[in-house]
Each structure stands twice: as C-alpha cells, then as structure tokens.
Design an enzyme around this catalytic site. Structure first.
Site, PDB file in Angstrom:
ATOM      1  N   ALA A  11       0.836  -1.209   0.000  1.00 19.02           N
ATOM      2  CA  ALA A  11       0.000   0.000   0.000  1.00 19.02           C
ATOM      3  C   ALA A  11       0.864   1.250   0.000  1.00 19.02           C
ATOM      4  O   ALA A  11       0.619   2.192  -0.775  1.00 19.02           O
ATOM      5  CB  ALA A  11      -0.928  -0.016   1.221  1.00 19.02           C
ATOM      6  N   GLU A  32       9.816   3.554   6.861  1.00 19.99           N
ATOM      7  CA  GLU A  32       9.662   2.093   6.930  1.00 19.99           C
ATOM      8  C   GLU A  32      10.566   1.567   8.035  1.00 19.99           C
ATOM      9  O   GLU A  32      11.758   1.851   8.040  1.00 19.99           O
ATOM     10  CB  GLU A  32      10.015   1.471   5.566  1.00 19.99           C
ATOM     11  N   SER A  38       8.786  -2.820  -0.717  1.00 20.99           N
ATOM     12  CA  SER A  38       8.269  -3.240  -2.014  1.00 20.99           C
ATOM     13  C   SER A  38       8.638  -4.676  -2.399  1.00 20.99           C
ATOM     14  O   SER A  38       9.358  -4.915  -3.358  1.00 20.99           O
ATOM     15  CB  SER A  38       8.801  -2.278  -3.084  1.00 20.99           C
ATOM     16  N   CYS A  42       3.535 -12.558  -0.876  1.00 21.41           N
ATOM     17  CA  CYS A  42       2.756 -13.693  -1.378  1.00 21.41           C
ATOM     18  C   CYS A  42       3.658 -14.768  -1.992  1.00 21.41           C
ATOM     19  O   CYS A  42       3.281 -15.935  -2.061  1.00 21.41           O
ATOM     20  CB  CYS A  42       1.746 -13.219  -2.421  1.00 21.41           C
ATOM     21  N   ASP A 281      -3.572  -3.607   4.573  1.00 18.62           N
ATOM     22  CA  ASP A 281      -3.993  -4.557   5.610  1.00 18.62           C
ATOM     23  C   ASP A 281      -4.363  -3.890   6.935  1.00 18.62           C
ATOM     24  O   ASP A 281      -5.008  -4.520   7.778  1.00 18.62           O
ATOM     25  CB  ASP A 281      -2.867  -5.559   5.893  1.00 18.62           C
ATOM     26  N   ALA A 299      -3.631  -8.575  -1.086  1.00 13.28           N
ATOM     27  CA  ALA A 299      -2.661  -7.706  -1.763  1.00 13.28           C
ATOM     28  C   ALA A 299      -3.272  -6.730  -2.775  1.00 13.28           C
ATOM     29  O   ALA A 299      -2.852  -5.575  -2.840  1.00 13.28           O
ATOM     30  CB  ALA A 299      -1.610  -8.573  -2.452  1.00 13.28           C
ATOM     31  N   LYS A 359     -20.438 -31.144  -9.373  1.00  9.49           N
ATOM     32  CA  LYS A 359     -19.129 -31.686  -9.762  1.00  9.49           C
ATOM     33  C   LYS A 359     -19.108 -31.690 -11.276  1.00  9.49           C
ATOM     34  O   LYS A 359     -19.959 -32.320 -11.917  1.00  9.49           O
ATOM     35  CB  LYS A 359     -18.977 -33.092  -9.196  1.00  9.49           C
TER      36      LYS A 359
HETATM   37  C1  LIG Z   1       3.126 -15.624   3.289  1.00  6.71           C
HETATM   38  C2  LIG Z   1       2.107 -14.682   2.751  1.00  6.71           C
HETATM   39  C3  LIG Z   1       1.441 -15.013   1.598  1.00  6.71           C
HETATM   40  C4  LIG Z   1       0.475 -14.157   1.069  1.00  6.71           C
HETATM   41  N1  LIG Z   1      -0.166 -14.515  -0.070  1.00  6.71           N
HETATM   42  C5  LIG Z   1      -1.086 -13.694  -0.597  1.00  6.71           C
HETATM   43  C6  LIG Z   1      -1.759 -14.035  -1.802  1.00  6.71           C
HETATM   44  O1  LIG Z   1      -1.493 -15.082  -2.399  1.00  6.71           O
HETATM   45  N2  LIG Z   1      -2.701 -13.183  -2.282  1.00  6.71           N
HETATM   46  C7  LIG Z   1      -2.998 -11.999  -1.648  1.00  6.71           C
HETATM   47  O2  LIG Z   1      -3.852 -11.244  -2.133  1.00  6.71           O
HETATM   48  N3  LIG Z   1      -2.361 -11.650  -0.498  1.00  6.71           N
HETATM   49  C8  LIG Z   1      -1.427 -12.455   0.033  1.00  6.71           C
HETATM   50  N4  LIG Z   1      -0.781 -12.093   1.186  1.00  6.71           N
HETATM   51  C9  LIG Z   1      -1.171 -10.838   1.864  1.00  6.71           C
HETATM   52  C10 LIG Z   1      -0.443  -9.636   1.267  1.00  6.71           C
HETATM   53  O3  LIG Z   1       0.931  -9.864   1.342  1.00  6.71           O
HETATM   54  C11 LIG Z   1      -0.839  -8.396   2.019  1.00  6.71           C
HETATM   55  O4  LIG Z   1      -2.219  -8.179   1.841  1.00  6.71           O
HETATM   56  C12 LIG Z   1      -0.077  -7.155   1.581  1.00  6.71           C
HETATM   57  O5  LIG Z   1       1.297  -7.310   1.763  1.00  6.71           O
HETATM   58  C13 LIG Z   1      -0.555  -5.949   2.384  1.00  6.71           C
HETATM   59  O6  LIG Z   1       0.227  -4.843   2.076  1.00  6.71           O
HETATM   60  P1  LIG Z   1       0.366  -3.636   3.100  1.00  6.71           P
HETATM   61  O7  LIG Z   1       1.261  -2.634   2.460  1.00  6.71           O
HETATM   62  O8  LIG Z   1      -0.960  -3.202   3.552  1.00  6.71           O
HETATM   63  O9  LIG Z   1       1.038  -4.260   4.405  1.00  6.71           O
HETATM   64  P2  LIG Z   1       2.456  -4.974   4.615  1.00  6.71           P
HETATM   65  O10 LIG Z   1       2.864  -5.717   3.414  1.00  6.71           O
HETATM   66  O11 LIG Z   1       2.346  -5.699   5.910  1.00  6.71           O
HETATM   67  O12 LIG Z   1       3.453  -3.737   4.800  1.00  6.71           O
HETATM   68  C14 LIG Z   1       3.363  -2.876   5.891  1.00  6.71           C
HETATM   69  C15 LIG Z   1       4.731  -2.237   6.090  1.00  6.71           C
HETATM   70  O13 LIG Z   1       4.657  -1.287   7.149  1.00  6.71           O
HETATM   71  C16 LIG Z   1       5.806  -1.392   7.955  1.00  6.71           C
HETATM   72  N5  LIG Z   1       5.481  -0.852   9.280  1.00  6.71           N
HETATM   73  C17 LIG Z   1       4.607  -1.386  10.171  1.00  6.71           C
HETATM   74  N6  LIG Z   1       4.540  -0.585  11.269  1.00  6.71           N
HETATM   75  C18 LIG Z   1       5.391   0.439  11.054  1.00  6.71           C
HETATM   76  C19 LIG Z   1       5.749   1.574  11.824  1.00  6.71           C
HETATM   77  N7  LIG Z   1       5.229   1.808  13.037  1.00  6.71           N
HETATM   78  N8  LIG Z   1       6.678   2.444  11.323  1.00  6.71           N
HETATM   79  C20 LIG Z   1       7.212   2.226  10.095  1.00  6.71           C
HETATM   80  N9  LIG Z   1       6.915   1.152   9.318  1.00  6.71           N
HETATM   81  C21 LIG Z   1       5.993   0.285   9.796  1.00  6.71           C
HETATM   82  C22 LIG Z   1       6.120  -2.887   7.951  1.00  6.71           C
HETATM   83  O14 LIG Z   1       7.459  -3.145   8.295  1.00  6.71           O
HETATM   84  C23 LIG Z   1       5.800  -3.254   6.499  1.00  6.71           C
HETATM   85  O15 LIG Z   1       6.910  -3.128   5.667  1.00  6.71           O
HETATM   86  C24 LIG Z   1       0.201 -12.927   1.736  1.00  6.71           C
HETATM   87  C25 LIG Z   1       0.878 -12.593   2.901  1.00  6.71           C
HETATM   88  C26 LIG Z   1       1.824 -13.455   3.411  1.00  6.71           C
HETATM   89  C27 LIG Z   1       2.556 -13.080   4.668  1.00  6.71           C
END
Ligand SMILES: Cc1cc2nc3c(=O)[nH]c(=O)nc-3n(C[C@H](O)[C@H](O)[C@H](O)COP(=O)(O)OP(=O)(O)OC[C@H]3O[C@@H](n4cnc5c(N)ncnc54)[C@H](O)[C@@H]3O)c2cc1C
Length: 446
Positions: A11, A32, A38, A42, A281, A299, A359
């Site tokens: 995001a 970060e 980046s 997944c 998220d 994602a 099915k």
């Molecule tokens: C193993 C795995 C498999 C997945 N597979 C899928 C899939 O197949 N399909 C799908 O749609 N989704 C999947 N997902 C979910 C998907 O990865 C997430 O929905 C997506 O990464 C969300 O992005 P985001 O930027 O909201 O959060 P995140 O990717 O969690 O990024 C948030 C960032 O904020 C940083 N942060 C947090 N708090 C602070 C703070 N206080 N100060 C500074 N930085 C901070 C963190 O370090 C992180 O880098 C999967 C997730 C995992 C873990």
C-alpha cells in the site's frame, strides 16, 4: 505539500509511486521500520520451497531505485511510534536508537498487519516462527538449512499455513498440522473441504483438528507441541493462525477503528481525521455484497487503496466501491478459490441463502487430461442476487472464480449469471462452463 507515508510495502509504495507520477513536485517521505520495501510477501512460501532461490528475488523494486529514479525520500530503519494530529507531526525511533520527527500535510498509514501468535508457554522458543515479513522468510529459510529440519509442526490451517505445508513438503520435511477448531477450512462447503483435506493427507501430511494447544516445550534438539490428547514433535514450529492489523499508533492517536480493529476509512480511504488516510492490511473496506464494513487483508486491495490515496491527496477525488473477498490459494495440486459470501456468512448478513454444489470437469467430455472441478454457488432467495462462489480443482479453479467475482461487483442475479456468454473449447471446459452448470442448478432452488 508534504505527503508522508508510514510503511513501505504494497500500500505504502503504491501510494508513493503513484503520487510521484501524479505530481512531480510533491514532497514524498516514506518511513519504513525494516530494511525491506516493495516485496512480494505472497511469493514467500514458493521461495522457501526452493533452497536455491534468494529471498531477495521477491523484491519488486529496490529502495535505492525509489530514491534515485523517483525522487522519493524513502527512509528505512525508521519506526513511527506516534502521531501528533494537532501539530501534524509523526515521531519515532531509528534502528540506531536515535529519535526522529517528520511533519506532514497529508499522512498515509500503511502499516499492514502482523502475524498472530498463540498465547501459550513456549511460543518464544527458538525454532517457533511465523511468516509475515521478508525477514521472517529469511529466518525460516536459514533455520531449515542450518538445523537440517526433517520434521515440522504447523499450527493453524489457513491459507498461509497450507501454502507453507506444501513448501516444507518440497524441502522433504514431514509435517503435522494442528488447530483447535474441529472444521477444516470452516468457510467452505463441507463436501468440498473434505476433498481438499483428503488431497493434503494423500501427500503424507497429518492433520490434527480439534486439538487445544497447551504449550510448546523443548527437549534435546526437538520442539514438542503439547495438545490436549496428542504431542507433536519437530525441529521447527511454524505458526500460521492469521494476522492482526497494525493499528496501535492509529488507535493511540485517537483515530476510529472499525471491523477487525482495522483503521476505519471511508470510500476515499480517509480516516476520522481529514488529513490522514489509511490503506492496505491496516484498514477496513466496504463489502460490495453486504454493503457493510469488512476486513479482508489481501494484496490487490492494498495496492489499489494505495493508488486511490495518492489520487485523493492531490485532489483527484477517487472512491473505491469496495471488495467482494475474492481469494485463491494452492495446496499441493489443489486450487482453492472463493468470492463473495458463504452460506453461513449470507445468513449472518440477513440474506435467505440457497446453495448449489456441482461436480463438473475441467475439459470437455472425453477430452484427454480432464480433472474434476467442484463449484458451489450461493444466491439470495429474497432478491434473486448471486451472493458467492467457491471452487476447488486441480486445474481451472483459480481463474474461473473471476467470473462470479465480476458478477458480484455488477450485482447480478443468479438468473442473469446463467445467461453470461462464457468461453468454450474442449481443452478448457465443457460446453456449459462449470460456473453455468452450477448457476443453472442454483436457479432451480431460488
Ligand atoms: C506468506 C504470505 C502469503 C500471502 N499470499 C497472498 C496471496 O497469495 N494473495 C494476496 O492477495 N495476499 C497475500 N498475502 C497478503 C499480502 O501480502 C498483504 O495483503 C499485503 O502485503 C498488504 O500490504 P500492506 O502494504 O498493507 O502491508 P504490509 O505488506 O504488511 O506492509 C506494511 C509495512 O509497514 C511497515 N510498518 C509497520 N509498522 C510500522 C511503523 N510503526 N513504522 C514504520 N513502518 C511500519 C512494515 O514493516 C511493512 O513493511 C500474503 C501474505 C503473506 C505473509
């Protein structure tokens, strides 16, 4: 204008990149807490499955590229600890321990989610790990290599836990899975869930359902997961019991939280403070089928919400209609897909659900290579609307779910869906696509 973003993954970096494309003169700062930005979380289970791949393969764009080519002030190792809304300042701590302060005109909270951990003794023992960040991925991969893991216990049976079972199996690790709930994939039609369960068991994975997990102990080299009537052993314990939104700083700043304790946002991704947005998220969303708030951390929504924030911040008003909860995963040969509501969810939201499960086949009658495809559709007897779909099969389930997903966005009735002109040729399905066969069956029950 100063646009500050907390969190540098899906995001956050989507918002930063689009904001830069929108306005070359915007002052964009990303804070970060880790050194990773980046990357494709997944892809981690598939990367862990292959000892020859580096975790770094999953980085989509390096931090330095954002800085040099996009002029984004991307500061890694910067953990934000508080937001002063009246002064419009965020404060935090660098990895070095030094404090920092950054002022903003518009702020985006994109802090994502964290892996949930069970509140049991031993959860902090070495070798007990969860998979959320790239650093978690490296830790798990290094641990498997260094300890020569041959047995593992996976706590939880959600999609990340199941993807990891396949990954561990590919590394020749014998796996036991365990969870307290009695139902395997509780949201799924029971007949379909049994097919997935049997397929996993056929790969030698032991599934222990309905086991309360009491504690984790270590003796000699092994970890022991002690449950009410079974003790499971392995050199490693992987916890995959879901995630929770990272909303502590938002809550402490007095922002409204909503469904699932995620930051409550309107359709423009604005929080209860006009200058602060939340995306990904850590934020909630509207469910197109129920019209109610929901929290489904995936994602595409994170990327799309990041884009929408970037547009709104520069004054191009953008509203996101919401999500329908489309999700897909693979475990061994089985593709599992869903969109919209299950029967239980439909009942919970006041619909009068009818269900059809059929099915069918992934290819035309007598075409070589055909495998079974199971489809369940849910409709509302009161309005005739299509409410949801579930699919499982070894082939052709994953992308078929997109047709009902679009139908849900279009608020189609089941009858309208039966009339959709879906593709046909023998290598790809029967003349009546399985989605249409299921819709025809459902129509009879509406
Ligand atoms: C193993 C795995 C498999 C997945 N597979 C899928 C899939 O197949 N399909 C799908 O749609 N989704 C999947 N997902 C979910 C998907 O990865 C997430 O929905 C997506 O990464 C969300 O992005 P985001 O930027 O909201 O959060 P995140 O990717 O969690 O990024 C948030 C960032 O904020 C940083 N942060 C947090 N708090 C602070 C703070 N206080 N100060 C500074 N930085 C901070 C963190 O370090 C992180 O880098 C999967 C997730 C995992 C873990």
């Amino acid at each position: 204008m100063k646009f500050v973003i907390i969190g540098g993954d899906a995001a956050g970096m989507s918002a930063a990149s689009r904001a830069r494309r929108n306005r070359p003169d915007l002052e964009i700062t990303v804070l970060e807490k880790t050194e990773d930005v980046s990357y494709s979380a997944c892809g981690m289970p598939y990367n862990i499955a292959d000892p020859n791949r580096l975790m770094e393969d999953l980085v989509v764009r390096q931090a330095q590229v954002f800085r040099d080519k996009q002029g984004i002030d991307l500061r890694t190792g910067h953990c934000v600890t508080s937001i002063d809304r009246s002064a419009r300042v965020v404060t935090g701590e660098k990895t070095s321990g030094d404090a920092f302060k950054v002022s903003y005109d518009r702020l985006l909270i994109a802090t994502g989610a964290s892996a949930k951990l069970p509140n049991i003794p031993g959860v902090d023992l070495p070798g007990v790990m969860a998979l959320k960040s790239l650093e978690d991925g490296r830790r798990i991969k290094d641990f498997i290599a260094a300890q020569g893991v041959i047995r593992a216990v996976v706590i939880g049976m959600g999609y990340i836990a199941l993807e990891m079972v396949e990954a561990l199996h590919a590394r020749n690790i014998q796996v036991d899975m365990v969870k307290p709930g009695a139902l395997f994939i509780p949201w799924m039609n029971r007949d379909m869930a049994s097919v997935v369960k049997e397929d996993i068991e056929s790969h030698g994975v032991n599934l222990h359902l309905g086991q309360e997990i009491k504690r984790i102990e270590k003796s000699n080299e092994d970890l022991h997961v002690v449950c009410n009537n079974v003790t499971l052993e392995g050199q490693m314990v992987l916890v995959g019991i879901g995630v929770k939104p990272n909303t502590e700083i938002a809550r402490d700043a007095g922002l409204d939280l909503g469904t699932g304790d995620a930051v409550s946002v309107d359709k423009t991704l604005r929080t209860s403070d006009d200058n602060i947005y939340a995306a990904g998220d850590c934020a909630d969303a509207f469910h197109v089928v129920t019209g109610k708030k929901t929290w489904i951390p995936l994602a595409l929504r994170a990327n799309r919400a990041g884009w929408a924030v970037a547009d709104n911040v520069i004054g191009n008003r953008t509203e996101l209609p919401g999500i329908v909860g489309t999700a897909v995963f693979k475990v061994f040969d089985m593709q599992v897909a869903r969109t919209g509501l299950s029967v239980a969810e439909a009942e919970k939201f006041g619909f009068e659900p009818a269900e059809a499960m059929i099915k069918s086949s992934t290819r035309a009658h007598a075409h070589p290579g055909a495998t079974p495809l199971l489809v369940q559709l849910v409709g509302d007897k009161k309005t005739g609307l299509l409410l949801g779909a579930q699919l499982i099969g070894k082939d052709g389930a994953a992308h078929r779910v997109n047709a009902p997903a679009v139908a849900l966005h279009a608020k189609m009735t089941v009858e309208e869906f039966t009339q959709c002109d879906l593709a046909y040729a023998p290598p790809f399905g029967p003349t009546w696509d399985p989605m249409l066969t299921a819709a025809n069956q459902l129509l009879k029950k509406m």
